[in-house]
Write an enzyme that holds these catalytic residues in place. Sequence first.
Site, PDB file in Angstrom:
ATOM      1  N   GLY A 206       0.840  -1.157  -0.023  1.00 51.22           N
ATOM      2  CA  GLY A 206       0.272   0.047   0.005  1.00 51.22           C
ATOM      3  C   GLY A 206       0.778   1.159  -0.088  1.00 51.22           C
TER       4      GLY A 206
ATOM      5  N   LYS B 117      -0.154   2.336  -4.336  1.00 48.66           N
ATOM      6  CA  LYS B 117      -0.736   3.830  -4.657  1.00 48.66           C
ATOM      7  C   LYS B 117      -0.385   4.267  -5.937  1.00 48.66           C
ATOM      8  CE  LYS B 117      -2.221   6.020  -1.020  1.00 48.66           C
ATOM      9  NZ  LYS B 117      -2.587   4.815   0.078  1.00 48.66           N
TER      10      LYS B 117
ATOM     11  N   ASP C  36      -5.475   9.840   1.902  1.00 53.45           N
ATOM     12  CA  ASP C  36      -4.456  10.799   1.092  1.00 53.45           C
ATOM     13  C   ASP C  36      -5.142  11.097   0.002  1.00 53.45           C
ATOM     14  OD1 ASP C  36      -2.881   9.646   3.014  1.00 53.45           O
ATOM     15  OD2 ASP C  36      -1.306   9.074   1.920  1.00 53.45           O
TER      16      ASP C  36
ATOM     17  N   TRP D 145      -3.755  -1.274   9.706  1.00 51.24           N
ATOM     18  CA  TRP D 145      -2.900  -1.072   8.643  1.00 51.24           C
ATOM     19  C   TRP D 145      -1.728  -0.594   9.161  1.00 51.24           C
ATOM     20  CZ3 TRP D 145      -4.375   1.086   3.256  1.00 51.24           C
ATOM     21  CH2 TRP D 145      -3.173   1.901   2.531  1.00 51.24           C
TER      22      TRP D 145
ATOM     23  N   ASP E 270       8.525   4.615   2.265  1.00 51.41           N
ATOM     24  CA  ASP E 270       8.447   5.328   1.023  1.00 51.41           C
ATOM     25  C   ASP E 270       8.574   6.822   1.405  1.00 51.41           C
ATOM     26  OD1 ASP E 270       5.826   5.468   2.319  1.00 51.41           O
ATOM     27  OD2 ASP E 270       4.547   4.920   1.074  1.00 51.41           O
TER      28      ASP E 270
HETATM   29  C1  GDL Z   1       0.243   6.739   4.497  1.00 50.70           C
HETATM   30  C2  GDL Z   1      -0.366   6.044   3.257  1.00 50.70           C
HETATM   31  C3  GDL Z   1       0.429   4.930   2.810  1.00 50.70           C
HETATM   32  C4  GDL Z   1       1.736   5.261   2.864  1.00 50.70           C
HETATM   33  C5  GDL Z   1       2.170   5.428   4.333  1.00 50.70           C
HETATM   34  C6  GDL Z   1       3.569   5.672   4.661  1.00 50.70           C
HETATM   35  C7  GDL Z   1      -2.043   4.887   4.708  1.00 50.70           C
HETATM   36  C8  GDL Z   1      -3.464   4.556   5.268  1.00 50.70           C
HETATM   37  N1  GDL Z   1      -1.947   5.692   3.651  1.00 50.70           N
HETATM   38  O1  GDL Z   1      -0.330   7.613   5.002  1.00 50.70           O
HETATM   39  O2  GDL Z   1      -0.048   4.779   1.335  1.00 50.70           O
HETATM   40  O3  GDL Z   1       2.680   3.925   2.210  1.00 50.70           O
HETATM   41  O4  GDL Z   1       1.343   6.620   4.560  1.00 50.70           O
HETATM   42  O5  GDL Z   1       4.241   6.782   3.868  1.00 50.70           O
HETATM   43  O6  GDL Z   1      -1.005   4.714   5.665  1.00 50.70           O
END
Ligand code: GDL
Length: 434
Positions: free
Chosen positions: A16, A47, A124, A224, A231
Amino acid sequence: MSLPDSPEFLAGVIEGFYGPPWSHAERLQAFAWLRAAGLNTYVYAPKDDLHHRAHWREPYNAEDGGRLAALVHEARRHGLRFVYALSPGLDLRPGDPADLALLRRRGEQLLAFGIEHFALLFDDIPERFDTGSIASVHCSTTNHFFLWLREQLPTVRLAFCPTPYCGRMAERGVGEPGYLEAVGRELLPEIDVFWTGPEIISRELTVAHVHKVAGKLRRQPLIWDNLFANDYDGRRFFCGPYTGRSSALPGAVRGLLLNPNTEFPLNFVALHTLGAYVRDPAAYEPRAAYLAALRAWWPHFATVGAPLAWEDFVLFGDCYYLPYEDGPEAAALFERVRAALTAKPAPAVRAQIGRLRDFCARLTELKDRPLFYALSRRAWELREELDLLDRYLASSARLVASDFHLPGTYRGGFVPRLQRLLAPQPDGGFAPPP
Ligand code: GDL
């Protein structure tokens, strides 16, 4: 009640993150690692895959669809649950029947690929609906999709990611004030709700925290977990143990899904220590689980030359441990180096620096080339810093020049200069340095 050994409890990975999605071959490898670690779920949510987010309305063409269907088949063969997530929130037109029809069209194709478990993600996204409640739009879209899916497949499962998906966002009123309470009231109770904890990257996850959010959502959340996500910082990766999660957490949530390092090969320890935690949270000991996972990962560090040394490998892993924590050996090395800067010469410290620097250099000999490619830029950077420190410690002068660390190329560039404009303060704020 959700229990880790129940098939209803989801434990595994959510792909994700932002950045290059994993390849088909990497996903197949992920399935093997998940199975070896005793985990049961893989969530498809990259994403930057156009079909997941920016072009969520577009069905797959025959070639890409065939590859996805094959992946779903492989997941099943490995005994894993395959969850397909769609992120329609960037430009979903609230209540528009055409958009709902396009969502169903995506669902139809995905069901035909054998997918039985879905997710709709609203994280996001721009906060820009000017009519009505954004939470109500998200809930009604998700309820619509769920009811339609259930008509096609009575056993279908669906998860939902709210716009405020951590404690800090909820407190700040991200999405809109009362968003989570509206989800609790309006989202059908069969639908799972993702939650990342008190923060996007949560250092700790306690039962007390989860109970509080469960009260608002009127259901246990599905975690999650971004502990290993990298990233947000291209210089780091995380290969420390799954940690900071209370041993009672699995009994208080619907599942634990790791959103890990973007570079697939760097996720061995993350998956294997999550597996050890889920198998027996009460007996779980992070450092012991880390060392056991490193042992299992060690064969991937076979080289085309002389073997690398296990102790150097542990120290290297400790340098890339966790977002809020260095591994103990890296932390100790840091303190030793810091002390040595004012007590030169320091032959013992130089010897340790030299070993770690050589370990970084010799990664180029790894037989596992994808692993080397994933490590190479980080190892290069570590090596550069160790080399400079070694040159400094080797000299008795207070100011030391290095022909290999020159202004402009070394630590140069626009972004590092921007970074120096505002310095982080002890209270978490930022201000220009004095
Ligand atoms: C986030 C993003 C996710 C991303 C992570 C770390 C969620 C629900 N969404 O906010 O895609 O990888 O931070 O940068 O976590």
